[in-house]
Design a protein around this motif. Sequence first.
Motif, short mmCIF file in Angstrom:
data_model
loop_
_atom_site.label_atom_id
_atom_site.label_comp_id
_atom_site.label_asym_id
_atom_site.label_seq_id
_atom_site.Cartn_x
_atom_site.Cartn_y
_atom_site.Cartn_z
N GLY A 269 -1.20 -22.56 36.61
CA GLY A 269 -1.17 -22.86 35.18
C GLY A 269 -1.24 -21.64 34.29
N ARG A 270 -1.18 -21.90 32.99
CA ARG A 270 -1.21 -20.81 32.01
C ARG A 270 -2.49 -20.00 32.09
NH1 ARG A 270 1.24 -23.57 26.47
NH2 ARG A 270 3.35 -23.97 27.26
N LYS A 271 -3.60 -20.66 32.40
CA LYS A 271 -4.89 -19.97 32.48
C LYS A 271 -5.14 -19.35 33.85
CE LYS A 271 -7.14 -22.80 28.94
NZ LYS A 271 -8.31 -23.66 28.60
N GLN A 272 -4.15 -19.54 34.77
CA GLN A 272 -4.23 -18.94 36.11
C GLN A 272 -5.56 -19.24 36.80
OE1 GLN A 272 -1.40 -16.61 37.62
NE2 GLN A 272 -0.82 -18.46 36.47
N ILE A 273 -5.88 -20.52 36.81
CA ILE A 273 -7.12 -20.98 37.45
C ILE A 273 -6.94 -20.99 38.97
CG2 ILE A 273 -8.73 -22.90 37.70
CD1 ILE A 273 -8.00 -23.68 34.80
N LEU A 274 -7.84 -20.33 39.68
CA LEU A 274 -7.76 -20.27 41.13
C LEU A 274 -7.98 -21.67 41.72
CD1 LEU A 274 -7.19 -17.88 43.00
CD2 LEU A 274 -9.65 -17.73 43.44
N THR A 275 -6.97 -22.17 42.43
CA THR A 275 -6.98 -23.57 42.87
C THR A 275 -6.74 -23.66 44.38
OG1 THR A 275 -6.05 -24.19 40.72
CG2 THR A 275 -5.92 -25.83 42.48
N PRO A 276 -7.54 -24.45 45.10
CA PRO A 276 -7.33 -24.59 46.54
C PRO A 276 -6.11 -25.45 46.84
CG PRO A 276 -9.07 -26.06 45.82
CD PRO A 276 -8.70 -25.23 44.63
N SER A 277 -5.58 -25.30 48.04
CA SER A 277 -4.48 -26.16 48.48
C SER A 277 -4.97 -27.60 48.59
CB SER A 277 -3.94 -25.69 49.83
OG SER A 277 -4.84 -26.04 50.88
#
Length: 305
Positions: free
Chosen positions: A40-48
């Motif tokens: 996303g725009r905020k580049q939130i670290l997201t797990p698979s």
Amino acid sequence: MKKNIVFMGTPSYAVRILEELLNDNFNILAIFTQADKAVGRKQILTPSKVKEFAINNNLEDKVHTPKSLKGEEISNFISSLKPDYIVVAAYGKILPKSILDIAPCINLHASLLPKYRGASPIQSAILNQEKESGVCTMLMDVGLDTGDVLECVKANIENKNSKEVFELFSNLAANLCVKTLNNFEQIQAQKQDESKASHCVKLKKEDGLLNLDDARSVYAKYLAFYEWPEVFLENNIKLKEIKLVDTSSKNKEKGVISKINKNSFILTCLIGSIEVFRLQAAGKKELDAKSFLNGARLKQGDKLV
């Protein structure tokens, strides 16, 4: 006694397969998935999706997210687990021979092999307007989806979008995986016919660009790229919901609003037309057709692009 499994997968397609293995009481020794990614725009670290599932089911201690599988450390670790099988479902990394030699590596590939080897089999089948596709279990080798096929299951995909087919194939793959593992010793693996092989590549954002030459191809692209990269015009207007209404008429111009209905409008292609219900201009929110036309001050006979 149920077998010991090392599982490798990343998206929701893989989650359903892992879930079914757990439901059928296979012993999951380790779960390999892609590392967390900025989204996303905020580049939130997201797990698979697979890691997320593992966390929610108290399996986080089994999760591994190596950047590469090539080092001896990874192959030695997997070998030390003594798995009966390594199950792979849309993992996103190539398995080196050092891992392939540890145990039978079974891949759940979302096509009827040897058709659509590669990274985007579901989207490619829809894009090519296939009426039928399916899922195969195959023994992995050093090639890209070239291993011997164990079992296949077919399904009708006509007029289904990629999200619907992914959901359908996730369930088919989950059941097929369990069936193949339970009957592995009795299955006669079949070599793929190289003369019938076709390949597909990883999708890029620009693949979603529409040229409006042929309505049937436009609609196939819309179905194939339904979730990502979606379809958009040269002016970056996304067509969020469309319907195929005419496949044969020839029009002098493409991109013309030929008719305005209560909740939609007809857009011309050089061959045929599509009906547009929802769309989204660049940087703006998604709108229904009527609201979009009113806001853009467009009327019948105007060009959308």
